[in-house]
Design an enzyme around this catalytic site. Structure first.
Site, short mmCIF file in Angstrom:
data_model
loop_
_atom_site.label_atom_id
_atom_site.label_comp_id
_atom_site.label_asym_id
_atom_site.label_seq_id
_atom_site.Cartn_x
_atom_site.Cartn_y
_atom_site.Cartn_z
N ARG A 23 0.83 -1.22 0.00
CA ARG A 23 0.00 0.00 0.00
C ARG A 23 0.85 1.26 0.00
O ARG A 23 0.47 2.27 0.60
CB ARG A 23 -0.95 0.03 1.22
CG ARG A 23 -2.02 -1.03 1.21
CD ARG A 23 -3.21 -0.58 0.38
NE ARG A 23 -4.17 -1.65 0.27
CZ ARG A 23 -5.32 -1.71 0.92
NH1 ARG A 23 -5.65 -0.74 1.73
NH2 ARG A 23 -6.13 -2.72 0.76
N ARG A 27 -3.42 7.04 0.75
CA ARG A 27 -3.89 8.27 1.39
C ARG A 27 -2.88 8.98 2.28
O ARG A 27 -3.05 10.15 2.60
CB ARG A 27 -5.15 7.96 2.22
CG ARG A 27 -6.42 8.03 1.39
CD ARG A 27 -7.63 7.83 2.25
NE ARG A 27 -7.69 6.47 2.75
CZ ARG A 27 -8.48 6.06 3.73
NH1 ARG A 27 -9.29 6.91 4.33
NH2 ARG A 27 -8.48 4.79 4.12
N ARG A 36 -6.63 11.73 -6.05
CA ARG A 36 -7.84 11.06 -5.61
C ARG A 36 -9.02 12.03 -5.62
O ARG A 36 -10.13 11.67 -6.00
CB ARG A 36 -7.60 10.48 -4.21
CG ARG A 36 -8.76 9.75 -3.58
CD ARG A 36 -8.85 8.34 -4.12
NE ARG A 36 -9.79 7.55 -3.33
CZ ARG A 36 -11.11 7.65 -3.40
NH1 ARG A 36 -11.66 8.54 -4.20
NH2 ARG A 36 -11.87 6.90 -2.67
O1 1CP Z 1 -3.98 -5.01 2.34
C1 1CP Z 1 -4.17 -6.19 2.06
O2 1CP Z 1 -4.63 -7.03 2.85
C2 1CP Z 1 -3.81 -6.64 0.65
C3 1CP Z 1 -4.91 -7.22 -0.15
C4 1CP Z 1 -6.06 -6.27 -0.39
C5 1CP Z 1 -7.33 -6.27 0.22
C6 1CP Z 1 -7.82 -7.18 1.32
C7 1CP Z 1 -6.05 -5.24 -1.36
C8 1CP Z 1 -4.89 -4.96 -2.25
N1 1CP Z 1 -7.30 -4.67 -1.38
C9 1CP Z 1 -8.12 -5.26 -0.41
C10 1CP Z 1 -9.56 -4.95 -0.16
C11 1CP Z 1 -9.75 -3.51 0.14
N2 1CP Z 1 -9.70 -2.52 -0.81
C12 1CP Z 1 -9.94 -2.89 1.39
C13 1CP Z 1 -10.03 -3.61 2.73
C14 1CP Z 1 -11.44 -3.88 3.08
C15 1CP Z 1 -11.63 -4.62 4.40
O3 1CP Z 1 -11.34 -5.80 4.51
O4 1CP Z 1 -12.15 -3.97 5.33
C16 1CP Z 1 -10.03 -1.51 1.16
C17 1CP Z 1 -10.28 -0.43 2.18
C18 1CP Z 1 -9.87 -1.29 -0.23
C19 1CP Z 1 -9.82 0.01 -0.96
C20 1CP Z 1 -8.48 0.45 -1.37
N3 1CP Z 1 -7.60 -0.30 -2.16
C21 1CP Z 1 -7.87 1.68 -1.11
C22 1CP Z 1 -8.50 2.84 -0.33
C23 1CP Z 1 -9.48 3.52 -1.22
C24 1CP Z 1 -9.37 5.00 -1.30
O5 1CP Z 1 -10.41 5.62 -1.08
O6 1CP Z 1 -8.31 5.58 -1.63
C25 1CP Z 1 -6.61 1.68 -1.74
C26 1CP Z 1 -5.58 2.79 -1.77
C27 1CP Z 1 -6.45 0.41 -2.40
C28 1CP Z 1 -5.31 0.00 -3.22
C29 1CP Z 1 -4.78 -1.39 -3.11
N4 1CP Z 1 -5.42 -2.48 -2.58
C30 1CP Z 1 -4.60 -3.58 -2.66
C31 1CP Z 1 -3.40 -3.18 -3.28
C32 1CP Z 1 -2.21 -4.09 -3.54
C33 1CP Z 1 -3.52 -1.80 -3.59
C34 1CP Z 1 -2.61 -0.85 -4.37
C35 1CP Z 1 -1.22 -1.01 -4.45
C36 1CP Z 1 -0.38 -0.66 -3.23
O7 1CP Z 1 0.07 0.50 -3.11
O8 1CP Z 1 -0.09 -1.57 -2.43
#
Ligand code: 1CP
Length: 340
Positions: A23, A27, A36
Site C-alpha cells: 500500500r 492516502r 484522488r
Molecule cells: O492489504 C491487504 O490485505 C492486501 C490485499 C487487499 C485487500 C484485502 C487489497 C490490495 N485490497 C483489499 C480490499 C480492500 N480494498 C480494502 C479492505 C477492506 C476490508 O477488509 O475492510 C479496502 C479499504 C480497499 C480500498 C483500497 N484499495 C484503497 C483505499 C481507497 C481509497 O479511497 O483511496 C486503496 C488505496 C487500495 C489499493 C490497493 N489495494 C490492494 C493493493 C495491492 C492496492 C494498491 C497497491 C499498493 O500500493 O499496495
C-alpha cells in the site's frame, strides 16, 4: 542485469535488501490525495490509465522504492466479472453478496478481457516510467477474493464464506474455479502488458484450519503459479498467505512461489526455518511501528534485515501502510534499511 527484486526472487541475497511497502501508494501521501480528489471514486481512479499510472509511480519517485506496485485493487476481479463494486468512504468495499447459483450465474469471465483493458493500459504506462524499479502486478487469491464476494464487503470473521465452503462445497468450488481461471487470465495479461513480477495477496488465508487451508489456499495458488509460469517461465511470483503460521513452509513448497510475504505476527528467523533457503522472504515490519516512527522503528527495521542477512530478503511491512502514516517516517524507514 536483472533488477534487484528479481535477483532476490531468483534466490540471491543482496545487502542491504531491496525494499518496497505494501500500500505504498495511498492516502498517507498528499500527492495521492490530490489526484484522488480529482478522480472522484476509487474505481474511476483505478480504471483511468494516466491517473492509475501516476499514483503508482508517486512513491517510487518520492522514496526510490525498489518496486512499483500497480495501483489497483484485488476487488477489480469481481468488478470485471460483473459483480457490482463500490467503495464507501471510510467503510471499504461494498458488493452485492453471492450466496447461491443465481448469484454465481451473474458472473461472466467473457467480460473480463474487455473490462481490464484500462488496467492493462495503466501497466504499460507504468512500465514506460518505472526505471530501475521492478513493476509488480498483482491479484487477490481466489479465497480472499471469494471472502469479499460472498460476504458482500469486509468482515471481522468472514463467517458467510467459510460457512458456504462447508455447507455447499459444489457452489463454493464452482466460484473458486471461476476465480482461479480469471486470476490466471488477469495475471498473464498484466505480464503481457509489462509486469515483471506478480504477487498473490491472500489476506484472509490464516482464518482456515489446515485441511481447508490446503484446499482453498495452497491448491488454487499452485494452479495459478503453474499456469502463469507455463506461459511466462521467467516471471517470478510472490505469495502472501497472511497469518499462515506454521503452514508457511508447506505453502511455499507446494505452491511453487519464488517468494513469500511474511505477516507482522511471524518471527522472520522462524519463517526462514520453515521456508526453503532458495525462496525469498518479504516482510515484515509492523505498519503501526511505522506510524510511531523514531529510533524504535529504525532499530526494528535494521534488526529484521540482520535476521535475514545472507539469505534472499525483500524488506517490506507485515501488512499495508495505514492512512495516518507520516510520509517522513516512510523516508526514515527506507534510510534505515539502506544503512542510514
Ligand atoms: O492489504 C491487504 O490485505 C492486501 C490485499 C487487499 C485487500 C484485502 C487489497 C490490495 N485490497 C483489499 C480490499 C480492500 N480494498 C480494502 C479492505 C477492506 C476490508 O477488509 O475492510 C479496502 C479499504 C480497499 C480500498 C483500497 N484499495 C484503497 C483505499 C481507497 C481509497 O479511497 O483511496 C486503496 C488505496 C487500495 C489499493 C490497493 N489495494 C490492494 C493493493 C495491492 C492496492 C494498491 C497497491 C499498493 O500500493 O499496495
Amino acid at each position: 542485469m536483472a533488477k534487484r527484486i528479481e535477483r532476490v526472487l531468483a534466490g540471491e541475497a543482496i545487502w542491504p535488501p531491496p525494499a518496497w511497502l505494501m500500500r505504498q501508494a495511498g492516502r498517507y501521501l498528499p500527492e495521492y490525495r490530490a489526484i484522488r480528489a480529482t478522480a472522484g471514486d476509487f474505481v474511476t481512479l483505478a480504471t483511468t490509465p494516466a491517473m492509475a499510472a501516476e499514483v503508482t509511480l508517486q512513491p517510487v519517485r518520492r522514496y526510490g522504492m525498489d518496486a512499483a506496485i500497480l495501483f489497483s485493487d484485488i476487488l477489480m476481479v469481481p468488478w470485471a466479472l460483473g459483480q457490482g463494486l463500490s467503495f464507501k468512504a471510510g467503510e471499504g468495499p461494498v458488493l452485492p453478496p453471492i450466496r447461491d447459483a443465481q448469484g454465481l450465474a451473474g458472473l461472466d469471465i467473457r467480460r473480463v478481457p474487455g473490462a481490464i483493458t484500462p488496467i492493462l493500459e495503466a501497466v504499460r504506462l507504468v512500465k514506460a516510467g518505472v526505471g530501475d524499479a521492478t513493476l509488480i502486478g498483482f491479484a487477490g487469491s481466489p479465497f480472499t477474493v471469494a471472502c469479499y464476494m460472498v460476504e458482500g464487503g469486509g468482515s471481522k470473521d468472514f463467517a458467510a464464506v467459510r460457512g458456504l465452503a462447508y455447507a455447499d462445497p459444489a457452489l463454493f468450488g464452482a466460484l473458486m474455479d471461476l476465480l482461479v481461471e480469471t486470476t490466471i487470465l488477469y495475471l498473464k495479461a498484466q505480464i503481457d502488458a509489462g509486469a515483471e513480477v506478480v504477487m498473490v495477496f491472500d489476506t484472509w488465508a490464516g482464518m482456515l484450519p489446515p485441511r481447508q487451508f490446503r484446499m482453498h489456499v495452497i491448491e488454487p495458488t499452485r494452479r495459478i503459479v503453474s499456469a502463469v509460469k507455463a506461459a511466462h517461465p521467467g516471471v517470478r511470483v510472490v505469495g502472501f498467505p497472511r497469518m499462515a503460521g506454521m503452514l508457511l513452509g508447506e505453502y511455499a513448497a507446494a505452491t511453487g512461489v519464488d517468494g513469500v510475504g511474511v505477516d507482522t505476527a511471524a518471527d522472520l528467523g522462524a519463517a526462514r526455518g520453515l521456508v526453503a533457503g532458495g525462496i525469498a522472504l518479504q516482510g515484515n515490519l509492523d505498519p503501526l511501528l511505522l506510524v510511531a516512527g523514531g529510533a524504535a522503528m529504525e532499530d526494528e527495521a535494521r534488526g529484521l534485515c540482520e535476521a535475514l542477512r545472507g539469505t534472499p530478503h525483500i524488506f517490506n511491512l507485515g501488512h499495508g501502510i495505514v492512512p495516518q502514516t507520516s510520509p517522513d517516517h516512510v523516508g526514515a524507514l527506507l534510510a534505515a534499511v539502506r544503512g542510514g
